[in-house]
Design an enzyme around this catalytic site. Structure first.
Site, short mmCIF file in Angstrom:
data_model
loop_
_atom_site.label_atom_id
_atom_site.label_comp_id
_atom_site.label_asym_id
_atom_site.label_seq_id
_atom_site.Cartn_x
_atom_site.Cartn_y
_atom_site.Cartn_z
N ALA A 29 54.48 5.55 43.56
CA ALA A 29 55.02 6.91 43.44
C ALA A 29 55.34 7.21 41.99
O ALA A 29 54.99 6.44 41.09
CB ALA A 29 56.26 7.05 44.31
N ASN A 30 55.99 8.33 41.74
CA ASN A 30 56.41 8.67 40.37
C ASN A 30 57.76 9.38 40.44
O ASN A 30 58.31 9.59 41.52
CB ASN A 30 55.34 9.54 39.69
CG ASN A 30 55.11 10.83 40.44
OD1 ASN A 30 55.99 11.69 40.53
ND2 ASN A 30 53.93 10.98 41.02
N ARG A 31 58.29 9.75 39.29
CA ARG A 31 59.67 10.25 39.21
C ARG A 31 59.84 11.74 39.46
O ARG A 31 60.91 12.30 39.23
CB ARG A 31 60.26 9.93 37.83
CG ARG A 31 60.41 8.45 37.56
CD ARG A 31 61.13 8.23 36.24
NE ARG A 31 61.05 6.84 35.84
CZ ARG A 31 61.82 5.88 36.34
NH1 ARG A 31 62.72 6.17 37.24
NH2 ARG A 31 61.68 4.64 35.92
N SER A 32 58.80 12.42 39.90
CA SER A 32 58.94 13.86 40.13
C SER A 32 59.99 14.14 41.22
O SER A 32 59.99 13.51 42.27
CB SER A 32 57.59 14.44 40.57
OG SER A 32 57.76 15.75 41.06
N ALA A 95 53.21 16.42 41.17
CA ALA A 95 52.83 15.26 40.37
C ALA A 95 52.04 14.33 41.30
O ALA A 95 52.56 13.37 41.85
CB ALA A 95 54.06 14.56 39.82
#
Ligand code: C5P
Length: 224
Positions: A29-32, A95
């Site tokens: 995943a990512n930090r969005s 994102a």
């Protein structure tokens, strides 16, 4: 639906990260946070648009007065976007993970004494690029985002051409800016006509200004 400059228009917004499963309990995943996309969806609805918000996993409540479709992976987001067409405009704020694990283990992978297994990744579909090339189904206005950590404007200009979209909203997500996951944003708007820098402001204010711009581009609203 409210009446306003976007009454009768359908706008599609993607927001949040995507989660790409590795096994039943792990994912990439990512930090969005989804904040900017949710704010844009709400601002468009406030101008009278019928809004479909296609959202990856976020901690945010669904904004009132619009349809939120929740998905997990990039491929699910792509399907939800296709199902939401036709739309007059699309704002791709999500994102989306560029890559996903090639295979998803059926059971939780365990330490087996042989050390970690390499994770083989394959490319996800590019939702913004496919929307921009959707032929008859292409929204009249397609807006992409570019989250960069260096040479923001130059990268964003290249992205406009590569993705085939109409505008790119570029922001610097270097950790020092506190933008990714934060409540403020400092953006540059890149169009065929050039680059415009907006001062740093709340994500809600960015959303309202962008919604006004979209209304003006679609032939309604005060614009900026
Ligand atoms: O190529 P990059 O990920 O930097 O491009 C960002 C823009 O493309 C954003 O608007 C994002 O929502 C969109 N995108 C997409 N599908 C992908 C990757 C990015 O829609 N698979």
């Amino acid at each position: 639906q409210r009446s306003g400059p976007l009454s009768g228009r359908h706008v599609l917004v993607t927001a949040g990260p995507t989660h790409e499963p590795i096994d039943p309990v792990r994912y990439l995943a990512n930090r969005s946070s989804g904040r900017q996309g949710y704010a844009i969806a709400a601002a468009l609805a406030a101008l009278g648009a019928r809004v479909t918000l296609v959202s990856g996993p976020t901690a945010l409540p669904s904004p009132p007065g619009l349809a939120t479709v929740r998905v997990e992976t990039a491929r699910q987001m792509m399907t939800a976007v296709e199902q939401a067409l036709p739309a007059d405009a699309a704002v791709c704020c999500a994102a989306v993970a560029d890559w996903r694990p090639e295979t998803v283990a059926e059971n939780k992978t365990k330490k087996d004494g042989k050390g970690p297994q390499p994770l083989k990744l394959v490319e996800n579909p590019d939702i913004l690029a496919s929307l921009s090339a959707a032929g008859d189904l292409r929204p009249a206005l397609v807006v992409g985002f570019a989250a960069e950590t260096e040479t923001v404007a130059a990268h964003a200009k290249a992205k406009l051409a590569r993705k085939g979209c109409d505008w790119i909203v570029a922001n610097d997500v270097s950790p020092a800016t506190g933008i990714m996951g934060g409540t403020e944003n400092a953006v540059q708007i890149i169009t065929a006509n050039g680059i415009e820098s907006w001062e740093r402001m709340g994500k809600d204010a960015v959303a309202r200004r962008l919604a006004d711009r979209i209304a003006a581009a679609l032939g309604g609203g005060s614009g900026a």
